[in-house]
Enzyme design. Sequence first.
Site, short mmCIF file in Angstrom:
data_model
loop_
_atom_site.label_atom_id
_atom_site.label_comp_id
_atom_site.label_asym_id
_atom_site.label_seq_id
_atom_site.Cartn_x
_atom_site.Cartn_y
_atom_site.Cartn_z
N ASP A 134 0.83 -1.21 0.00
CA ASP A 134 0.00 0.00 0.00
C ASP A 134 0.87 1.26 0.00
OD1 ASP A 134 -2.48 -1.57 0.37
OD2 ASP A 134 -1.60 -2.01 2.31
N HIS A 165 -3.99 -3.33 6.48
CA HIS A 165 -4.16 -3.59 5.05
C HIS A 165 -5.59 -4.08 4.87
CE1 HIS A 165 -3.38 -4.77 0.93
NE2 HIS A 165 -3.89 -5.95 1.20
#
Length: 363
Positions: free
Chosen positions: A191, A219
């Site tokens: 990410d 996440h």
Amino acid sequence: METLELIQKVVVLLICLSLSWRIIRYIWSFADVEKDPLIVLVTGAAGQIGYALVPMIAEGAMLGPNQPVILHLLDIEPASEILKGVKMELMDGAFPLLKDVIATTDVIEACRGVDIAIMLGGFPRRKGDGKDLIFKNVGIYKAQASALDQNADPNCKVLVVANPANTNALILKEYAPSIPEENITSLTRLDHNRALSQISENLKVHVGDVRNAIIWGNHSSNLYPDANHATVDIGAGHKPVKELIADDQWLKTEFITNVEQRGQAIMNARRLSSAFSTASAACDHMRDWILGTPKGTWVSMGVYSDGSYGIQPGLIYSFPVTCKKGEWSIVQGLKIDEFSREKMDVVERELIEEKTMAYSCLH
């Protein structure tokens, strides 16, 4: 007088010894001395992320061009033939750094002597999943964590990739008490890299010139990519991303959505989930953790919360960290605005809920 001369001789001798030692170290740095291999465990190694990851490790992308490795590949019995094929391809790759490959479905054999564990195996997160998913992962991580606890190197470093990664890492911590809590981490680097990519695309700059974005929390669909402290190298120093983009609305909406939904966009495009970008992020995570982050740069890692930024201690939560000599440190003193605080708290609540579910399965 004699005493003074003696002191002078001792001082000269110490200086000579110091210079000699520096010369020896300098010459030794050029010597072709091979390091002892590190044993790297990859679970779920027959899957597509494992297939992308293991050659990266074998060629030095994770631990550097001078670090030999022995790969331990673990998967479930139904995947044993695929696992054999992965091993064959590794051997056919003739990687100079790869000293041996053990492909096995035996968790004890896989964990023996392990220095680094990359945990890819686990039941994936699906829409609507909750306690059932966590319960299934408790079974997987109880066995693997216990095996690591009893068979891995005492200073083994663990990266959990399988989702829900933060909570899976917490489960692993419970069943591997001999592994230091600071050695158990989860992956949010994918990410983080996606956030850097979105900024570079918006500004039409190279992604290597962008640094210090942050992924706060988890996440998941609630992750918070934060560009408030990110900068871009413009050639004459670093300039804040917020100044260069000058569009708070984009940073608070489309930027966040693009990072959150990037995985789904890739799934829609290639009919398969992210593989080599995840593998590359795992390499980035471990390389920076072990070899250190560049000066002036931080990265995002899911680590054991110590209460920094008001996050509940005991959660595995993604923070901005710097790394040196194999140890991570949470970056302190960053200004958190009201918007960020709200986003960070949402993810914290999500992780507290997951932790409660996980612990109800444990006890």
